[in-house]
Motif scaffolding. Sequence first.
Motif, mmCIF file in Angstrom:
data_model
loop_
_atom_site.group_PDB
_atom_site.id
_atom_site.type_symbol
_atom_site.label_atom_id
_atom_site.label_comp_id
_atom_site.label_asym_id
_atom_site.label_seq_id
_atom_site.Cartn_x
_atom_site.Cartn_y
_atom_site.Cartn_z
ATOM 1 N N GLY A 33 -92.418 4.097 79.712
ATOM 2 C CA GLY A 33 -92.165 3.060 78.716
ATOM 3 C C GLY A 33 -91.330 1.899 79.215
ATOM 4 N N ASN A 35 -92.092 -0.872 80.355
ATOM 5 C CA ASN A 35 -92.588 -2.210 80.009
ATOM 6 C C ASN A 35 -92.523 -2.509 78.515
ATOM 7 N N LYS A 36 -91.815 -1.668 77.761
ATOM 8 C CA LYS A 36 -91.611 -1.935 76.343
ATOM 9 C C LYS A 36 -90.282 -2.680 76.145
ATOM 10 N N ARG A 37 -90.238 -3.491 75.116
ATOM 11 C CA ARG A 37 -89.090 -4.385 74.890
ATOM 12 C C ARG A 37 -87.780 -3.623 74.764
ATOM 13 N N LYS A 39 -86.752 -1.073 76.217
ATOM 14 C CA LYS A 39 -86.272 -0.486 77.474
ATOM 15 C C LYS A 39 -85.638 -1.538 78.390
ATOM 16 N N TRP A 59 -90.951 -11.419 78.302
ATOM 17 C CA TRP A 59 -89.813 -11.694 77.425
ATOM 18 C C TRP A 59 -88.862 -12.720 78.031
ATOM 19 N N CYS A 132 -98.358 -10.715 81.585
ATOM 20 C CA CYS A 132 -98.346 -9.595 80.642
ATOM 21 C C CYS A 132 -99.687 -8.863 80.681
ATOM 22 N N THR A 133 -99.740 -7.723 79.986
ATOM 23 C CA THR A 133 -100.978 -6.954 79.903
ATOM 24 C C THR A 133 -101.731 -7.345 78.634
ATOM 25 N N ASN A 135 -102.568 -5.542 76.205
ATOM 26 C CA ASN A 135 -102.030 -4.935 74.983
ATOM 27 C C ASN A 135 -100.593 -5.365 74.702
ATOM 28 N N LEU A 137 -97.788 -5.889 76.685
ATOM 29 C CA LEU A 137 -96.627 -5.370 77.399
ATOM 30 C C LEU A 137 -96.336 -6.273 78.599
ATOM 31 N N THR A 138 -95.101 -6.229 79.057
ATOM 32 C CA THR A 138 -94.726 -7.114 80.154
ATOM 33 C C THR A 138 -95.140 -6.545 81.500
ATOM 34 N N GLY A 243 -101.254 -0.189 83.460
ATOM 35 C CA GLY A 243 -101.621 -1.595 83.389
ATOM 36 C C GLY A 243 -102.256 -2.133 84.657
#
Length: 485
Positions: A33, A35-37, A39, A59, A132-133, A135, A137-138, A243
Amino acid sequence: MTKSTQEIAAGYIKHGWVLVPIDAKSKGPRSKGWNKRNKAITDSKKLTGVASIGLAHLWSRTCALDIDNMELAEAYFDKLQIDLPAILSDSVRISSGRKDRTKVIFNVPHEIDPLSLITINDQANGFEFRCCTRNGLTVQDVLPPSVHPNGSPYEWEGDWTKIEDLPAELLAHWIYRLNDVRSLNYDDRYNDMLEPVIRSAVEAIDPNCDYDAWLRIGMALDFVGMGNLWDEWSSSGTKYQLGDCEARCLGFRHRGRNLVGLGTVFHEAKEAGWKRSHDWQKSIDWIADNVDQDNLREVIDRIAILKNLFDADDADMAMVAAKYSGRGKLLSKQEFLSSVHKALNDAYGGQDFNSHREIAVDYSGRFNDSEIISTGIRLYRWQDYWRSKRNRLLEQEVQTLYEHQPLCRTHPQVKQVSDAIHAHLFADNFFANAPAGIATPDGFYFLDDGKVNTEPNKPQHRQLAFAPVAPADGEPRLFNQHLQG
């Protein structure tokens, strides 16, 4: 991290960048996770214990042009009349010390939603657009002073506090590439029939196979709209990164006719021990069970697809012809096979269609039967003696002779034709029992009852060497001197 690194990372955060924690001496994050904001690191107080840092592009409203092969990238952008050297000279870059590679960091222009800049990995042209991807994500890039796994620290080239916006020409091409991909329509009408057999072949291959094979498999699967299967299969390997497959798929599709075909998947699967015969029969049975048998055109079209996919031989097709001939208004076995052949022609725009095996037969027919053979590894032609042809040269010749053929357009397809030629012309132990003698411009010299005799050079002499001069009568003076020391 040392204190100085913490201070630098804190400066990045103060500048407005969002960071990603990275393990020491790693090229990227490994934690689930990452690449989730939630984290990401946006507070310098959370830098304690972090070994290395990366820039979360999405971001931070940044993006990157990552160049892995400068020569390929310059040639690509030059064709687009984009002056890459000029862009690089005016930009801020990250270097890991590796030759002909660089990473250029840009700000995303304020009028552009960074979510629209989906990462594209164009391996064929030596570069990658990164943000980014699909879906949302970064993606990230490792920041100085983190250390590359090879021991070299990442370094800035230019003032990172003065990064410029992504140049208009690069932005326009990035958007063009994404729109070009989205406009492609894959004919997936037959995926219901093909997906099980393709999955069967893919699952036979080790996802930790070498990189080139892994990449070709991804190209082939994405070409038929099965990029998700590539990602699913890759995820069981030890090198998988979330990704990565998706980004590379966006790079694949722009290459058009240079894409590899599904033959690559089946070749790799066969090398891994997968047997096509079982799935050929299962696929034919699938047609019988799932397609309206009164819809003859649909039946024939699907069988044509399978013939192409499996490179089905005469025995395979004879079995199917026996199964379907005589049904309703269906014609004889020969007429059934002709209908399948016509369906293949129609599928390839009316072009003359031949299978790899048929091309191999045509190629070998260009020579007398006794003047060309294969040992399975090397092809040999007889011209006064048996001369070998390197496989690379054979593939070049095949590509030149059969470039009009739909199944002879990509390198893997040409290689499959080359393999079919070797199989068709295979002569086991051909050179093992060659008669004793020597081929010369004057003919083949050999001993007959203790006497030197000669006759015209023939393929049956099986000579792999040729003396450029013929023997002459007289004393071998130099040879005798050599023996006498």
